[in-house]
Scaffold this motif. Structure first.
Motif, short mmCIF file in Angstrom:
data_model
loop_
_atom_site.label_atom_id
_atom_site.label_comp_id
_atom_site.label_asym_id
_atom_site.label_seq_id
_atom_site.Cartn_x
_atom_site.Cartn_y
_atom_site.Cartn_z
N THR A 181 1.02 -1.12 0.06
CA THR A 181 -0.05 -0.26 -0.39
C THR A 181 0.98 1.27 0.06
O THR A 181 1.95 1.26 0.40
CB THR A 181 -1.00 -0.02 1.28
N TYR A 182 0.42 2.07 -0.35
CA TYR A 182 1.03 3.77 -0.54
C TYR A 182 1.23 4.01 1.12
O TYR A 182 0.42 4.04 1.99
CB TYR A 182 0.31 4.56 -1.19
N LYS A 183 2.41 4.73 1.25
CA LYS A 183 2.53 5.55 2.51
C LYS A 183 2.63 7.15 2.22
O LYS A 183 3.47 7.58 1.28
CB LYS A 183 3.72 4.94 3.28
N ASP A 184 1.83 7.66 2.88
CA ASP A 184 2.03 9.18 2.82
C ASP A 184 1.73 9.80 1.32
O ASP A 184 2.54 10.81 0.78
CB ASP A 184 3.50 9.93 3.17
N GLY A 185 0.84 9.02 0.39
CA GLY A 185 0.85 9.50 -0.71
C GLY A 185 1.93 9.18 -1.75
O GLY A 185 1.91 9.36 -2.88
N CYS A 186 2.87 8.38 -1.26
CA CYS A 186 3.98 7.93 -2.11
C CYS A 186 3.95 6.54 -2.52
O CYS A 186 3.64 5.73 -1.64
CB CYS A 186 5.45 8.28 -1.52
N SER A 187 4.48 6.14 -3.82
CA SER A 187 4.53 4.86 -4.20
C SER A 187 5.50 4.10 -3.46
O SER A 187 6.53 4.63 -3.39
CB SER A 187 4.68 4.74 -5.76
N GLN A 188 5.19 2.76 -3.14
CA GLN A 188 6.16 1.90 -2.49
C GLN A 188 6.74 0.90 -3.36
O GLN A 188 5.85 0.05 -3.99
CB GLN A 188 5.43 1.42 -1.41
N ASN A 189 8.05 0.83 -3.62
CA ASN A 189 8.75 0.02 -4.61
C ASN A 189 8.88 -1.20 -3.92
O ASN A 189 10.06 -1.83 -3.68
CB ASN A 189 9.91 0.72 -5.09
N ARG A 190 7.84 -1.98 -3.49
CA ARG A 190 8.13 -3.16 -2.91
C ARG A 190 6.88 -4.13 -3.05
O ARG A 190 5.86 -3.40 -3.01
CB ARG A 190 8.36 -2.93 -1.35
N THR A 191 6.99 -5.54 -2.86
CA THR A 191 5.78 -6.51 -2.81
C THR A 191 5.97 -7.11 -1.35
O THR A 191 7.03 -7.70 -1.11
CB THR A 191 6.19 -7.37 -4.03
N LEU B 203 10.93 -4.89 -5.26
CA LEU B 203 10.51 -4.55 -6.53
C LEU B 203 8.91 -4.44 -6.52
O LEU B 203 8.23 -4.88 -5.56
CB LEU B 203 10.60 -5.59 -7.55
N SER B 204 8.24 -3.69 -7.48
CA SER B 204 6.91 -3.55 -7.41
C SER B 204 6.51 -3.74 -8.76
O SER B 204 7.20 -3.80 -9.95
CB SER B 204 6.47 -1.98 -7.27
N PHE B 205 5.20 -4.46 -8.66
CA PHE B 205 4.49 -4.97 -10.01
C PHE B 205 3.14 -4.39 -10.27
O PHE B 205 2.40 -4.32 -9.20
CB PHE B 205 4.40 -6.40 -10.01
N THR B 206 2.89 -4.04 -11.52
CA THR B 206 1.38 -3.77 -11.55
C THR B 206 0.56 -5.16 -11.93
O THR B 206 -0.44 -4.95 -11.17
CB THR B 206 1.49 -3.05 -13.20
N GLN B 207 1.05 -6.18 -12.66
CA GLN B 207 0.33 -7.34 -12.55
C GLN B 207 1.41 -8.70 -12.50
O GLN B 207 2.66 -8.48 -12.85
CB GLN B 207 -0.34 -7.33 -13.93
N ILE B 208 0.99 -9.45 -11.65
CA ILE B 208 1.98 -10.58 -11.25
C ILE B 208 1.40 -12.00 -11.24
O ILE B 208 0.39 -12.22 -11.02
CB ILE B 208 2.70 -10.22 -10.00
#
Length: 476
Positions: free
Chosen positions: A324-334, A354-359
């Motif tokens: 989930t996002y924290k403080d409106g920032c994208s989290q580069n993690r799974t 790493l972050s993924f849109t679809q996995i």
């Protein structure tokens, strides 16, 4: 069949090759590779076996290659395919030249992803040069923090022997749907173990069908009839792929899209997804005997659960979700969670940076492999909750199918970055760590919204989803 009868009966050179192999078993094969240096091989840990019986139970093309090795004495590295290297190594106890060529083949494909696996192979088969090289590469990775510390159990690698005959035929069912017409259609493509299309047909039409389709297969035992369960929205169906009949079952408590459906021990679990733009955190369980749904657990707040992936490993369900996002920032993690179907608890056990849109995910040889729509490919080890990046996919796509066969991981179909679908089947070999594009293809370019493996006893001539009057490859 006599001892040594290992070549296809329709091979015109069969009798000669068979006789040669029997002689080779007694005297050893010297071949004509005199220019290859003798290796100071370590003593292997492979038990003595009946070589003719072993080879007889291998796939036909492997049998013929081995017979050719012994029959002609000609052994070239190019003819030794890495996917079947363990079989060549077992046979190489009777042919030192074959053993040398196998070791050269493994050395040529050694990399940071497979070095731990290759080290185990070297220990198993007494490959001195490979053992030294793989150990050094592993040591370097360890110093660089790429791999977790090596455990003694990591070196205990046993080849997947095929001397035991399969009691079942394996089919992979791939599902797609056409949502462009007024009457939406759910379609299946059934592939056999050789990637040949055995069935391609529509199995359901309806206004409520959506491409947010999920499915799983539930089978009490390999010799029992399988059922395929599928869902979209709140609808839930059971399909008999042998009788080609479906039945509507009780609906979910929570409407979902972009969720996961997975089966275990006479239950189906609906995990994650979204509804009206919000994450559905409730995990629901459908009991096949009780024929009802109930909420059994809840996902941690860190899980975003849109286009997540779930796999069953060691009676636990592993869930891979974008953070989930924290403080409106994208989290580069799974986030990696484990759901215990018995205790009904869900815990976060690791994070992948790493972050993924679809996995998509699958299990192969005690490892979990993850493929993303960005072309990433990850190997996750459940024993220590560590991950390693493998070679990137050879093509990027979303809405692709992911499944396994005996020796590899396959990705099929999907939509490319230009919005056009493809019919390509891509193969990843966990032994070599390399990707290849197969000549076999899906019958059409398509997005894949669900896959499941179905096992049918070898005594049956049934093809899942097949029905004579409906078996038809649509014209392109």
């Amino acid at each position: 069949m006599t001892k040594g009868s290992i070549v296809s009966s329709n091979d015109p050179n069969g009798p000669e090759i068979v006789e040669t192999l029997k002689n080779v078993e007694q005297s050893g094969c010297q071949g004509n590779l005199s220019n290859l240096p003798d290796l100071n091989l370590y003593k292997d840990n492979v038990p003595d076996i009946n070589i003719a019986e072993y080879v007889q139970n291998l796939p036909e093309f492997v049998r013929n290659k081995i017979a050719g090795f012994f029959g002609t004495g000609v052994i070239e590295q190019e003819t030794v395919d890495i996917e079947n290297i363990e079989h060549y190594l077992v046979v190489s106890r009777h042919c030192n030249h074959l053993k040398s060529v196998c070791e050269s083949k493994l050395l040529s494909t050694l990399n940071t992803v497979n070095c731990q696996h290759y080290l185990a192979i070297a220990e198993q088969y007494g490959l001195g040069l490979l053992q030294t090289s793989a150990h050094q590469m592993y040591k370097n990775n360890l110093l660089n923090g790429t791999h977790p510390p090596l455990k003694s159990t990591d070196l205990t690698w046993t080849p997947q022997s095929q001397t035991k005959k399969n009691s079942c035929k394996s089919f992979n069912a791939i599902f797609t749907c056409d949502t462009t017409s007024v009457k939406r259609v759910l379609t299946t493509v059934v592939l056999d173990s050789t990637k040949h299309v055995k069935c391609y047909r529509n199995i359901k039409k309806g206004d409520k069908i959506s491409k947010q389709f999920q499915c799983c297969c539930l089978q009490d035992a390999e010799d029992h009839p399988p059922y395929v369960y599928w869902s979209f929205g709140k609808c839930f169906f059971r399909y008999d792929p042998v009788l080609n009949k479906y039945k509507k079952l009780s609906t979910f408590r929570y409407s979902r899209s972009k969720f996961s459906l997975i089966s275990h021990n006479q239950c189906c679990f609906a995990i994650g997804g979204t509804s009206d733009g919000k994450t559905v955190r409730q995990i629901e369980e459908y009991n096949v005997c009780q024929k009802s749904w109930k909420t059994v657990s809840k996902l941690p707040v860190e899980c975003q659960m849109s286009y997540s992936a779930c796999v069953l490993y060691d009676s636990q369900i592993y869930i891979f979700s974008a953070a989930t996002y924290k403080d409106g920032c994208s989290q580069n993690r799974t986030v990696v969670c484990v759901f215990d179907p018995v205790k009904k608890n869900t815990d976060i056990v690791a994070e992948i940076l790493l972050s993924f849109t679809q996995i998509k995910a699958c299990v192969f040889d005690s490892q979990i492999y993850l493929a993303s729509d960005d072309g990433d490919f990850i190997r996750f080890d459940p024993s220590n909750n560590c991950f390693v990046r493998c070679q990137n996919q050879i093509m990027k796509s979303k809405d692709f199918g992911m499944y396994t066969d005996d020796d590899s991981i396959l990705l099929a179909g999907g939509c490319n970055s230009d919005g056009k679908c493809n019919n390509a089947i891509r193969k990843f070999c966990p032994v070599s760590g390399l990707w290849t594009r197969l000549s076999a293809k899906l019958p059409d370019c398509m997005a894949v919204y669900g896959t499941c493996n179905i096992k049918i006893p070898t005594t049956c001539s049934i093809i899942p989803f097949y029905e004579t009057k409906l078996f038809e490859i649509p014209a392109k």
